[in-house]
Design a protein around this motif. Structure first.
Motif, PDB file in Angstrom:
ATOM      1  N   TYR A   7     -15.887  21.211  -6.491  1.00  0.00           N
ATOM      2  CA  TYR A   7     -15.524  19.821  -6.217  1.00  0.00           C
ATOM      3  C   TYR A   7     -15.650  19.610  -4.714  1.00  0.00           C
ATOM      4  O   TYR A   7     -15.388  20.516  -3.932  1.00  0.00           O
ATOM      5  CB  TYR A   7     -14.079  19.534  -6.642  1.00  0.00           C
ATOM      6  CG  TYR A   7     -13.864  19.575  -8.127  1.00  0.00           C
ATOM      7  CD1 TYR A   7     -13.978  18.436  -8.899  1.00  0.00           C
ATOM      8  CD2 TYR A   7     -13.539  20.769  -8.766  1.00  0.00           C
ATOM      9  CE1 TYR A   7     -13.771  18.472 -10.268  1.00  0.00           C
ATOM     10  CE2 TYR A   7     -13.337  20.814 -10.140  1.00  0.00           C
ATOM     11  CZ  TYR A   7     -13.455  19.667 -10.877  1.00  0.00           C
ATOM     12  OH  TYR A   7     -13.258  19.703 -12.227  1.00  0.00           O
ATOM     13  N   ARG A  12     -12.709  15.418  -5.655  1.00  0.00           N
ATOM     14  CA  ARG A  12     -11.682  16.287  -6.240  1.00  0.00           C
ATOM     15  C   ARG A  12     -10.461  15.456  -6.639  1.00  0.00           C
ATOM     16  O   ARG A  12      -9.949  15.571  -7.743  1.00  0.00           O
ATOM     17  CB  ARG A  12     -11.252  17.366  -5.253  1.00  0.00           C
ATOM     18  CG  ARG A  12     -10.088  18.207  -5.767  1.00  0.00           C
ATOM     19  CD  ARG A  12      -9.564  19.170  -4.701  1.00  0.00           C
ATOM     20  NE  ARG A  12     -10.587  20.029  -4.188  1.00  0.00           N
ATOM     21  CZ  ARG A  12     -10.818  21.266  -4.616  1.00  0.00           C
ATOM     22  NH1 ARG A  12     -10.074  21.776  -5.565  1.00  0.00           N
ATOM     23  NH2 ARG A  12     -11.777  21.980  -4.099  1.00  0.00           N
ATOM     24  N   LEU A  15     -11.537  12.857  -9.563  1.00  0.00           N
ATOM     25  CA  LEU A  15     -11.750  13.493 -10.861  1.00  0.00           C
ATOM     26  C   LEU A  15     -10.459  14.098 -11.410  1.00  0.00           C
ATOM     27  O   LEU A  15     -10.222  14.078 -12.620  1.00  0.00           O
ATOM     28  CB  LEU A  15     -12.861  14.536 -10.777  1.00  0.00           C
ATOM     29  CG  LEU A  15     -14.266  13.948 -10.617  1.00  0.00           C
ATOM     30  CD1 LEU A  15     -15.291  15.040 -10.338  1.00  0.00           C
ATOM     31  CD2 LEU A  15     -14.673  13.144 -11.831  1.00  0.00           C
ATOM     32  N   THR A  16      -9.605  14.619 -10.540  1.00  0.00           N
ATOM     33  CA  THR A  16      -8.307  15.141 -10.990  1.00  0.00           C
ATOM     34  C   THR A  16      -7.458  14.008 -11.555  1.00  0.00           C
ATOM     35  O   THR A  16      -6.848  14.145 -12.622  1.00  0.00           O
ATOM     36  CB  THR A  16      -7.579  15.847  -9.834  1.00  0.00           C
ATOM     37  OG1 THR A  16      -8.373  16.963  -9.420  1.00  0.00           O
ATOM     38  CG2 THR A  16      -6.207  16.338 -10.261  1.00  0.00           C
ATOM     39  N   CYS A  20     -10.210  15.134 -15.109  1.00  0.00           N
ATOM     40  CA  CYS A  20     -11.404  15.979 -15.114  1.00  0.00           C
ATOM     41  C   CYS A  20     -11.364  17.019 -13.993  1.00  0.00           C
ATOM     42  O   CYS A  20     -12.402  17.498 -13.548  1.00  0.00           O
ATOM     43  CB  CYS A  20     -12.654  15.115 -14.969  1.00  0.00           C
ATOM     44  SG  CYS A  20     -12.923  14.014 -16.364  1.00  0.00           S
ATOM     45  N   GLY A  21     -10.168  17.363 -13.528  1.00  0.00           N
ATOM     46  CA  GLY A  21     -10.019  18.351 -12.464  1.00  0.00           C
ATOM     47  C   GLY A  21     -10.021  19.769 -13.001  1.00  0.00           C
ATOM     48  O   GLY A  21     -10.249  20.015 -14.189  1.00  0.00           O
ATOM     49  N   HIS A  22      -9.735  20.733 -12.118  1.00  0.00           N
ATOM     50  CA  HIS A  22      -9.754  22.158 -12.470  1.00  0.00           C
ATOM     51  C   HIS A  22      -8.905  22.486 -13.692  1.00  0.00           C
ATOM     52  O   HIS A  22      -9.288  23.324 -14.501  1.00  0.00           O
ATOM     53  CB  HIS A  22      -9.246  23.003 -11.290  1.00  0.00           C
ATOM     54  CG  HIS A  22     -10.267  23.219 -10.232  1.00  0.00           C
ATOM     55  ND1 HIS A  22     -11.400  23.958 -10.448  1.00  0.00           N
ATOM     56  CD2 HIS A  22     -10.327  22.799  -8.954  1.00  0.00           C
ATOM     57  CE1 HIS A  22     -12.118  23.993  -9.349  1.00  0.00           C
ATOM     58  NE2 HIS A  22     -11.489  23.289  -8.423  1.00  0.00           N
ATOM     59  N   GLY A  77     -18.809  17.986  -9.863  1.00  0.00           N
ATOM     60  CA  GLY A  77     -17.712  17.487  -9.046  1.00  0.00           C
ATOM     61  C   GLY A  77     -18.101  17.504  -7.587  1.00  0.00           C
ATOM     62  O   GLY A  77     -17.327  17.104  -6.719  1.00  0.00           O
TER      63      GLY A  77
END
Length: 122
Positions: A7, A12, A15-16, A20-22, A77
């Motif tokens: 990302y 980051r 998307l989080t 859709c984050g880690h 990302g």
């Protein structure tokens, strides 16, 4: 083996916030399958025998997320650390719940060389 998406900067956080984050995303490789999930936005299960190649990609896309057309998909990302995977016969996946076909899949990966090695063909 499990890999994470790479990302970059503001993507980051965005998307989080969108799920859709880690925590909800991963790239997993085992003896029979490649599984890719970017939160709720993208998922695919690709049989290893269908993977015909995996190589670094030097393009620098400005877009982030999951998007594609006619079998070519970018799931990222970040605009760096990209790996392009070729698939034949095309595999099935889902983008926002809609069934798709995957001939080529480009991913932003936190360890691109290791993913390429894990997917080594032949």
């Amino acid at each position: 083996m499990k890999f994470g998406f790479s990302y970059g900067g503001p993507s980051r956080v965005l998307l989080t916030a969108l799920g859709c984050g880690h925590r909800f995303s991963s790239i997993e490789v085992d003896d029979t399958t490649l599984r890719v999930r970017l939160g709720w936005a993208f998922r695919a299960t690709i049989p290893r025998p269908a993977i015909t190649g995996a190589a670094p990609d030097t393009r620098r896309p400005i877009s982030r997320g999951a998007h594609g057309w006619r079998g070519r998909w970018l799931v990222n990302g970040a605009g760096r650390d990209l790996v392009t995977i070729t698939v034949d016969p095309p595999a099935r996946g889902y983008c926002t719940g809609v069934p798709i076909r995957i001939r080529e899949l480009t991913l932003s990966v936190d360890a691109p060389a290791e993913l390429i090695e894990a997917l080594a063909v032949g």
